[in-house]
Design a protein around this motif. Structure first.
Motif, mmCIF file in Angstrom:
data_model
loop_
_atom_site.group_PDB
_atom_site.id
_atom_site.type_symbol
_atom_site.label_atom_id
_atom_site.label_comp_id
_atom_site.label_asym_id
_atom_site.label_seq_id
_atom_site.Cartn_x
_atom_site.Cartn_y
_atom_site.Cartn_z
ATOM 1 N N ALA A 62 45.588 45.612 11.931
ATOM 2 C CA ALA A 62 45.527 46.715 10.962
ATOM 3 C C ALA A 62 46.748 46.699 10.051
ATOM 4 O O ALA A 62 46.636 46.873 8.837
ATOM 5 C CB ALA A 62 45.428 48.051 11.688
ATOM 6 N N LYS A 65 46.376 43.147 7.912
ATOM 7 C CA LYS A 65 45.229 42.967 7.023
ATOM 8 C C LYS A 65 44.995 44.150 6.100
ATOM 9 O O LYS A 65 44.581 43.982 4.956
ATOM 10 C CB LYS A 65 43.974 42.708 7.864
ATOM 11 C CG LYS A 65 42.744 42.374 7.050
ATOM 12 C CD LYS A 65 41.564 42.026 7.948
ATOM 13 C CE LYS A 65 40.330 41.688 7.121
ATOM 14 N NZ LYS A 65 39.159 41.413 7.973
ATOM 15 N N TRP A 66 45.223 45.363 6.592
ATOM 16 C CA TRP A 66 44.881 46.551 5.817
ATOM 17 C C TRP A 66 46.099 47.316 5.321
ATOM 18 O O TRP A 66 45.981 48.458 4.869
ATOM 19 C CB TRP A 66 44.001 47.481 6.656
ATOM 20 C CG TRP A 66 42.753 46.813 7.121
ATOM 21 C CD1 TRP A 66 42.425 46.479 8.403
ATOM 22 C CD2 TRP A 66 41.676 46.343 6.316
ATOM 23 N NE1 TRP A 66 41.219 45.844 8.447
ATOM 24 C CE2 TRP A 66 40.733 45.744 7.182
ATOM 25 C CE3 TRP A 66 41.418 46.367 4.946
ATOM 26 C CZ2 TRP A 66 39.540 45.180 6.705
ATOM 27 C CZ3 TRP A 66 40.232 45.805 4.478
ATOM 28 C CH2 TRP A 66 39.317 45.230 5.362
ATOM 29 N N ASP A 67 47.277 46.707 5.408
ATOM 30 C CA ASP A 67 48.507 47.378 4.948
ATOM 31 C C ASP A 67 48.710 48.724 5.622
ATOM 32 O O ASP A 67 49.209 49.673 5.011
ATOM 33 C CB ASP A 67 48.509 47.580 3.427
ATOM 34 C CG ASP A 67 48.510 46.280 2.658
ATOM 35 O OD1 ASP A 67 49.093 45.305 3.161
ATOM 36 O OD2 ASP A 67 47.934 46.233 1.557
ATOM 37 N N ALA A 68 48.296 48.825 6.870
ATOM 38 C CA ALA A 68 48.409 50.102 7.569
ATOM 39 C C ALA A 68 49.863 50.454 7.839
ATOM 40 O O ALA A 68 50.660 49.606 8.249
ATOM 41 C CB ALA A 68 47.635 50.054 8.891
ATOM 42 N N GLU A 87 46.129 53.741 6.154
ATOM 43 C CA GLU A 87 45.817 52.361 5.774
ATOM 44 C C GLU A 87 44.913 52.337 4.557
ATOM 45 O O GLU A 87 44.227 53.305 4.257
ATOM 46 C CB GLU A 87 45.139 51.634 6.931
ATOM 47 C CG GLU A 87 43.820 52.266 7.345
ATOM 48 C CD GLU A 87 43.236 51.664 8.606
ATOM 49 O OE1 GLU A 87 43.252 50.432 8.745
ATOM 50 O OE2 GLU A 87 42.753 52.435 9.449
ATOM 51 N N ARG A 88 44.931 51.205 3.883
ATOM 52 C CA ARG A 88 43.994 51.026 2.782
ATOM 53 C C ARG A 88 42.582 51.100 3.336
ATOM 54 O O ARG A 88 42.324 50.631 4.433
ATOM 55 C CB ARG A 88 44.226 49.700 2.089
ATOM 56 C CG ARG A 88 45.561 49.662 1.369
ATOM 57 C CD ARG A 88 45.623 48.508 0.394
ATOM 58 N NE ARG A 88 46.934 48.445 -0.229
ATOM 59 C CZ ARG A 88 47.304 49.174 -1.266
ATOM 60 N NH1 ARG A 88 46.467 50.029 -1.797
ATOM 61 N NH2 ARG A 88 48.519 49.056 -1.774
ATOM 62 N N ASN A 90 39.155 50.493 4.663
ATOM 63 C CA ASN A 90 38.532 49.249 5.111
ATOM 64 C C ASN A 90 37.089 49.443 5.558
ATOM 65 O O ASN A 90 36.518 48.555 6.173
ATOM 66 C CB ASN A 90 39.349 48.608 6.237
ATOM 67 C CG ASN A 90 39.401 49.471 7.483
ATOM 68 O OD1 ASN A 90 38.775 50.518 7.550
ATOM 69 N ND2 ASN A 90 40.158 49.038 8.461
ATOM 70 N N TRP A 103 42.566 55.416 0.530
ATOM 71 C CA TRP A 103 43.283 55.225 1.786
ATOM 72 C C TRP A 103 42.499 55.914 2.891
ATOM 73 O O TRP A 103 41.595 56.709 2.627
ATOM 74 C CB TRP A 103 44.707 55.772 1.681
ATOM 75 C CG TRP A 103 45.564 54.907 0.807
ATOM 76 C CD1 TRP A 103 45.537 54.836 -0.557
ATOM 77 C CD2 TRP A 103 46.555 53.972 1.234
ATOM 78 N NE1 TRP A 103 46.442 53.921 -1.006
ATOM 79 C CE2 TRP A 103 47.093 53.371 0.068
ATOM 80 C CE3 TRP A 103 47.052 53.581 2.468
ATOM 81 C CZ2 TRP A 103 48.090 52.405 0.118
ATOM 82 C CZ3 TRP A 103 48.058 52.622 2.523
ATOM 83 C CH2 TRP A 103 48.564 52.047 1.359
ATOM 84 N N ARG A 104 42.881 55.617 4.106
ATOM 85 C CA ARG A 104 42.153 56.131 5.270
ATOM 86 C C ARG A 104 43.151 56.521 6.355
ATOM 87 O O ARG A 104 44.161 55.857 6.556
ATOM 88 C CB ARG A 104 41.216 55.034 5.769
ATOM 89 C CG ARG A 104 40.620 55.264 7.127
ATOM 90 C CD ARG A 104 39.761 54.079 7.540
ATOM 91 N NE ARG A 104 39.546 54.102 8.985
ATOM 92 C CZ ARG A 104 38.771 53.267 9.621
ATOM 93 N NH1 ARG A 104 38.129 52.317 8.984
ATOM 94 N NH2 ARG A 104 38.617 53.363 10.921
#
Length: 196
Positions: A62, A65-68, A87-88, A90, A103-104
């Motif tokens: 995370a 890959k997702w810039d969390a 995170e971004r 996904n 974002w999430r």
């Protein structure tokens, strides 16, 4: 082994603080991942059995890959009560064309004696402020299982509303439950925070 990407963000209000997740926190997380009741609500897992390697892979992936931005949620006296990610986005079903800046938030309160005490709500509010003010988010989403009524109420109290319902995603015995996507847009957030 992929190193856990680090950041130096510290977010806080008068009752909690979010500090960067570190390598040493995996021991704490592994304990929460062994509790079926915690995972019932956070992962939707009916019979969870995560190895330490699988847990580390989830968190490292995370962050990579997702810039969390991974955080541990602590009380002001230093007790770790949970963890959260910003995170971004996904979730393919939540991405828009043309793309915006979504974002999430994912969150787990791992200490069950701290459930229902507002720590999650406070953490989400801190993350929303950071997402909209510092990251320029256009919207912030959060996934919630339909049976997790406490989390659903918490996200709604922070201004999120249900934007998507994916039926029959999670099975519990003979019952099937939906996966809900909640969201708050920049406009909605600004209307709730005139001082932003």
């Amino acid at each position: 082994m992929m190193r856990l990407p680090n950041h130096d963000l510290h977010l806080a209000d008068d009752q909690i603080r979010l500090r960067p997740f570190t390598e040493s926190d995996f021991k704490l997380i592994a304990r929460w991942f062994k509790d079926p009741e915690v995972l019932h609500f956070s992962e939707g897992a009916e019979n969870p059995n995560y190895s330490r390697a699988e847990i580390e892979s989830i968190y490292r992936g995370a962050a990579d890959k997702w810039d969390a931005l991974l955080f541990v949620i602590e009380t002001t006296d230093g007790k770790a009560v949970g963890e959260t990610w910003l995170e971004r986005m996904n979730l393919q079903r939540a991405l828009k064309e043309p793309s915006d800046n979504p974002w999430r938030i994912d969150i787990m309160i791992g200490e069950k004696d701290c459930w229902g005490q507002g720590y999650g709500r406070r953490a989400v509010r801190l993350l929303l402020r950071h997402a909209f003010e510092a990251l320029g988010a256009d919207r912030v989403g959060a996934p919630v299982f339909e049976f997790n009524e406490r989390s659903l109420r918490m996200f709604q109290a922070c201004g999120m509303h249900i934007v998507r319902r994916v039926p029959d995603t999670v099975k519990r015995g003979d019952q099937r439950f939906a996966d809900l996507d909640l969201e708050i847009t920049r406009e909605d957030w600004l209307s709730r925070h005139d001082d932003a």
